[in-house]
Write an enzyme that holds these catalytic residues in place. Sequence first.
Site, PDB file in Angstrom:
ATOM      1  N   THR A   1      31.498  15.730  -2.240  1.00 17.83           N
ATOM      2  CA  THR A   1      30.755  14.496  -2.484  1.00 17.83           C
ATOM      3  C   THR A   1      29.454  14.801  -3.218  1.00 17.83           C
ATOM      4  O   THR A   1      28.851  15.842  -2.998  1.00 17.83           O
ATOM      5  CB  THR A   1      30.430  13.843  -1.131  1.00 17.83           C
ATOM      6  OG1 THR A   1      31.639  13.607  -0.439  1.00 17.83           O
ATOM      7  CG2 THR A   1      29.680  12.539  -1.309  1.00 17.83           C
TER       8      THR A   1
ATOM      9  N   ILE B   1      39.732   5.753   3.415  1.00 17.86           N
ATOM     10  CA  ILE B   1      38.374   5.608   2.893  1.00 17.86           C
ATOM     11  C   ILE B   1      37.438   6.437   3.756  1.00 17.86           C
ATOM     12  O   ILE B   1      37.532   6.414   4.985  1.00 17.86           O
ATOM     13  CB  ILE B   1      37.918   4.132   2.913  1.00 17.86           C
ATOM     14  CG1 ILE B   1      38.874   3.262   2.097  1.00 17.86           C
ATOM     15  CG2 ILE B   1      36.493   3.998   2.389  1.00 17.86           C
ATOM     16  CD1 ILE B   1      38.960   3.604   0.636  1.00 17.86           C
ATOM     17  N   GLY B   2      36.536   7.160   3.134  1.00 19.84           N
ATOM     18  CA  GLY B   2      35.569   7.963   3.868  1.00 19.84           C
ATOM     19  C   GLY B   2      34.257   7.234   4.072  1.00 19.84           C
ATOM     20  O   GLY B   2      34.169   6.010   3.958  1.00 19.84           O
ATOM     21  N   ASP B   3      33.211   7.998   4.345  1.00 15.94           N
ATOM     22  CA  ASP B   3      31.900   7.402   4.620  1.00 15.94           C
ATOM     23  C   ASP B   3      31.131   7.082   3.339  1.00 15.94           C
ATOM     24  O   ASP B   3      30.224   6.239   3.353  1.00 15.94           O
ATOM     25  CB  ASP B   3      31.060   8.345   5.468  1.00 15.94           C
ATOM     26  CG  ASP B   3      30.697   9.624   4.726  1.00 15.94           C
ATOM     27  OD1 ASP B   3      31.626  10.349   4.325  1.00 15.94           O
ATOM     28  OD2 ASP B   3      29.498   9.905   4.537  1.00 15.94           O
TER      29      ASP B   3
ATOM     30  N   GLY C   1      30.076  15.295   3.931  1.00 15.96           N
ATOM     31  CA  GLY C   1      30.721  15.912   5.082  1.00 15.96           C
ATOM     32  C   GLY C   1      32.093  15.324   5.309  1.00 15.96           C
ATOM     33  O   GLY C   1      32.615  14.596   4.461  1.00 15.96           O
TER      34      GLY C   1
ATOM     35  N   GLY D   1      34.226  12.723   6.285  1.00 16.30           N
ATOM     36  CA  GLY D   1      33.860  11.314   6.351  1.00 16.30           C
ATOM     37  C   GLY D   1      34.087  10.623   7.671  1.00 16.30           C
ATOM     38  O   GLY D   1      33.291   9.768   8.082  1.00 16.30           O
TER      39      GLY D   1
END
Length: 313
Positions: free
Chosen positions: A177, A206-208, A229, A231
Amino acid sequence: MSKEQKYALAIHGGAGTILKEHMTSEKEAAYHKALEAALKAGEYILKRNGSAIDAVTEAVACLEDSDLFNAGKGSVFTNNEDHELEASIMDGKTKNAGAICAVKHIKNPVRLSRRILDDNEFVFLAGEGAEEYAVKNGFSLVSNDYFFSDFRYEQLKSVKNEGTMKLDHDSDKKFGTVGAVAIDKEGNIAGATSTGGLTNKKYGRIGDSPVIGSGVYADNNACAISCTGYGEYFLRAVTAYDIAAIMQYKEVSLQEAADKVIMEKMVELGGEGGIIGIDGKGNIVFSFNCEGMYRGKVTEGLPAETMIYKNNS
């Protein structure tokens, strides 16, 4: 805020198990060069009395244009052998935010997130709808092949054989990221984050990174944060907002709040990764509970620095 505030900018290109013994000198130099380019892109805006929100947009877009990071051009493959990108951005002055996820044809996701931030009607758009919005607002779509690289495809094939999702590449665990935080000469702060997600990800995961409060947060009264990191852990912990809240409610420094979340709460959860942050006085913080983080910073009047490993080299 006084107009005497010095500008400052921090960026990251991911954190994780980044070890010097696994890095060639050529690759190390390439990462430093890419980080320096992103710092220059953001600082160019700030030097000319531009806004923090513009600075983080340009810094992150520069990182998205590099194939070294898992965002934009360098995004990893999904299980379907394509690419799905995510990004978010937040303005600490107005609390406006913009975010996108599951897009496949947006060259610079951070730029579309920025456009959404300026539109009071929306905060978070997804998939084909986000791309339809992009076209209506003057963006050109790119073929999903734009994000193709032999390196990423070989990575996907190796992970598919294992039947797992992978954090990033090589023998190391790395969260690719990218993100930026900044303060401008007016004392306003902003943050942005962008990613290609996990290699071999499935089911529209979907991640953070595109989630306001988890992967990014900005509030002039506290700080701006960009996370990197695994997510799922950052989503559960609402990491970016938690750091800002601890600062305000406990009246502690950004460093103390960040370390409380990343070095204690996140470790207890089992989450690996880190954050870059900046407070309303221009103090820059890096906090990560792993071996390294591709990162850099520049403050008005001081030379830019780029770092990779835990020991700041």
